[in-house]
Design a protein around this motif. Sequence first.
Motif, mmCIF file in Angstrom:
data_model
loop_
_atom_site.group_PDB
_atom_site.id
_atom_site.type_symbol
_atom_site.label_atom_id
_atom_site.label_comp_id
_atom_site.label_asym_id
_atom_site.label_seq_id
_atom_site.Cartn_x
_atom_site.Cartn_y
_atom_site.Cartn_z
ATOM 1 N N PRO A 1 4.514 -2.429 8.443
ATOM 2 C CA PRO A 1 4.247 -2.037 9.828
ATOM 3 C C PRO A 1 2.827 -2.454 10.198
ATOM 4 N N ASP A 2 2.648 -2.915 11.424
ATOM 5 C CA ASP A 2 1.315 -3.281 11.886
ATOM 6 C C ASP A 2 0.457 -2.022 11.914
ATOM 7 N N PRO A 3 -0.705 -2.027 11.222
ATOM 8 C CA PRO A 3 -1.532 -0.818 11.207
ATOM 9 C C PRO A 3 -2.110 -0.468 12.562
ATOM 10 N N GLY A 4 -2.014 -1.373 13.536
ATOM 11 C CA GLY A 4 -2.488 -1.071 14.876
ATOM 12 C C GLY A 4 -3.975 -0.853 14.954
ATOM 13 N N VAL B 1 3.058 -10.549 -4.605
ATOM 14 C CA VAL B 1 2.896 -10.514 -3.156
ATOM 15 C C VAL B 1 2.601 -9.087 -2.702
ATOM 16 N N GLU B 2 3.260 -8.117 -3.316
ATOM 17 C CA GLU B 2 2.993 -6.722 -2.973
ATOM 18 C C GLU B 2 1.555 -6.331 -3.320
ATOM 19 N N ASP B 3 1.019 -6.904 -4.392
ATOM 20 C CA ASP B 3 -0.360 -6.603 -4.742
ATOM 21 C C ASP B 3 -1.318 -7.113 -3.656
ATOM 22 N N THR B 4 -1.047 -8.299 -3.126
ATOM 23 C CA THR B 4 -1.866 -8.804 -2.019
ATOM 24 C C THR B 4 -1.727 -7.903 -0.799
ATOM 25 N N ALA B 5 -0.498 -7.521 -0.475
ATOM 26 C CA ALA B 5 -0.279 -6.672 0.699
ATOM 27 C C ALA B 5 -0.981 -5.332 0.552
ATOM 28 N N SER B 6 -0.893 -4.737 -0.634
ATOM 29 C CA SER B 6 -1.514 -3.419 -0.832
ATOM 30 C C SER B 6 -3.030 -3.517 -0.893
ATOM 31 N N SER B 7 -3.562 -4.651 -1.368
ATOM 32 C CA SER B 7 -5.012 -4.817 -1.457
ATOM 33 C C SER B 7 -5.644 -5.011 -0.091
ATOM 34 N N PHE B 8 -4.932 -5.661 0.814
ATOM 35 C CA PHE B 8 -5.516 -5.964 2.119
ATOM 36 C C PHE B 8 -5.098 -4.971 3.199
ATOM 37 N N PHE B 9 -3.941 -4.340 3.032
ATOM 38 C CA PHE B 9 -3.464 -3.381 4.041
ATOM 39 C C PHE B 9 -2.915 -2.143 3.336
ATOM 40 N N PRO B 10 -3.771 -1.383 2.660
ATOM 41 C CA PRO B 10 -3.269 -0.278 1.823
ATOM 42 C C PRO B 10 -2.495 0.779 2.595
ATOM 43 N N ASP B 11 -2.959 1.157 3.767
ATOM 44 C CA ASP B 11 -2.256 2.205 4.526
ATOM 45 C C ASP B 11 -0.890 1.710 4.991
ATOM 46 N N ALA B 12 -0.854 0.482 5.517
ATOM 47 C CA ALA B 12 0.425 -0.069 5.977
ATOM 48 C C ALA B 12 1.389 -0.254 4.810
ATOM 49 N N PHE B 13 0.857 -0.660 3.670
ATOM 50 C CA PHE B 13 1.705 -0.841 2.488
ATOM 51 C C PHE B 13 2.322 0.491 2.063
ATOM 52 N N ASP B 14 1.504 1.544 2.027
ATOM 53 C CA ASP B 14 2.035 2.852 1.641
ATOM 54 C C ASP B 14 3.098 3.330 2.629
ATOM 55 N N ALA B 15 2.857 3.082 3.924
ATOM 56 C CA ALA B 15 3.846 3.482 4.929
ATOM 57 C C ALA B 15 5.144 2.715 4.743
ATOM 58 N N ALA B 16 5.053 1.411 4.440
ATOM 59 C CA ALA B 16 6.253 0.601 4.230
ATOM 60 C C ALA B 16 7.017 1.064 2.996
#
Length: 622
Positions: free
Chosen positions: A453-456, A517-532
């Motif tokens: 999700p876009d963290p907005g 890929v998930e590691d990159t996503a969680s490293s750069f967008f941790p809140d959005a990753f947790d929400a996803a």
Amino acid sequence: MLVLLDHPVPTSVEPLLNGAHVLHRPALGARPGALRGRELARTRPDVLLTRSLPAAAETAAWGAAAGERPLVVVLLDRAAGPGGPRRSAARVHRPSARRLPGAGPAGSRLRVTACPSAGAAEPPADLYARALATAERRFLAERVGPVLAGRLGAVRQEAASVVLVGAGVVNLLTGLRLLRAGHRVSFYDSGPDPRSDAPWTSFGCSRGGGDARMFTLTEADGYFGSPGGGPPPFTQPVKDQGWGLADLARLGPAEAAWAEDNARVPDWLARSFTEDVLGYNLASDRLWRELRHDAPELFHGVGLREGILRVYSDQDVLEAHVERQHSLTDRRFEILSADRISARHPALAAAHRAGAFVGGIEVNGFTVQVHRFLGAVADAAERAGAVFHWGRPVDALVPGEGGAPDAISCRDGETVRADHYVLSTGAYGEALLRGTASAGLIHGMVGAWLTLPDPGRGLRNSLKITRSGHTAADANVTVTEGPDGRSFLTVGSGYGWTGADPDNVDPTQLEALYAAVEDTASSFFPDAFDAARRSGLLERSRRYCVRPWTASSLPVFETARTAGGGLLLITGGHNTGGFAQAPVTAEAVASALRGESHPMHIDYHPNRLRMFYGQKDARLPA
């Protein structure tokens, strides 16, 4: 290809001369005349790399031994240097040659290309790397140029029927270009209509992965080395930070030869290949702009976003990419510190605090939601008269008189004939390409996708993330929009080699690729990753696509005659740049069907690497 180098070189140049492609005779240049003439006649080089033009007697001796082949000379001339800033070879795309008078027929076959120094400060190794690259390009042009010109010169130039096999983004834009040139176009594709809601696994690369594509000037880059040095780790499993996604037990001699071809490309030739590819990105940049001006309807409702933010985890890599951008374009771009990136793009603040990146650059480029874009192009093609045959796999070329292709054969038994054929099947054309020069060149490389999700929080641009030494070293993050208007981040990354069979996917290695890929996503967008992850979106959004790759990192453009006097054109193997180079590929196809040459016909010739190594199976001239 054999280059005769006839003069001494500095020690720094000697590593460039390793291998069978260069014959170094340093004493010859100091004694031109009979001695050099005898050596030219004895060794019959394809190219003479020299500081002094051969005399008429030398040319005559060389020509008598070389048969009817052109006599190619690359002349090093420091005095002819431009005297200004150095320009990238990607911007000075192809050397020009001139004919010089000589003794009889041999003199008329002499082709001289000057390779001036870029200035007194240019390191000798750089000068000789450029000279060798010039030699290879001129050799290629002289060997295949006349053959291709003969094939194209006989093409009927009036509006013709054209069958395009494969309806990914490259062939769709090609077909649209041909329709606007007056041709009658039909498509055959093994997958469903991309405008349908069929399962993602039933589609090819363009429609099967994430709904995102990116254009920048450095797409389709060369892949010749790993972060630790040496060739890319194709057979090292992804879980061990390699690129091997296949079941290794199913790989055979064809895969071993493909990986060996990649490993043995010398550094100067790898750089030359990359410069050629990046030169076509520059051409595609112009064509994308023209397409957006001439056909704006293609870009409405497809999530078009301008500008790309590139971020880097390593300062040295950032600085190298800044220099590369300067070499490619005169357009201004902004260099940003990590602090400025975080302030301008608050969605990256958490990554900044964690030290995930050191800085970045904002460059020209754009992203689209490619699934929507495919639908827009297909709609436009249908309005222009194209006929689509979805779910119709094409299995083989039907030979005609003399063995030249005469038709295509569909899996359901139908034989289809047309004036011309354009094959662009991605990584899925192994059987169809059998018997062509392109056979065996294109293997599969998996890229993985997921959605957050876009963290907005103010991510203004789509991103290109470079994480040096990471399994998912290069990632694209595209700001996309769902059917309900909600904003998302579509993340794509990873390299997973399948070999010749795009379905040879080891589930364990695929899982390791998703984890990277998930590691990159969680490293750069941790809140959005947790929400996803909590909502289940992370698991539901997993996709992968199989990209068509070549060992040389050069795409393929094959031009062959059909039994009926038309053309069979094969395009593909664009590595990570099919979308980026789609407009210029379409231009090259349209040129061929007009009976006109295009530089891509030579630069992306399928036998280019084989000719360099002088392989017996290169079918020269091709």
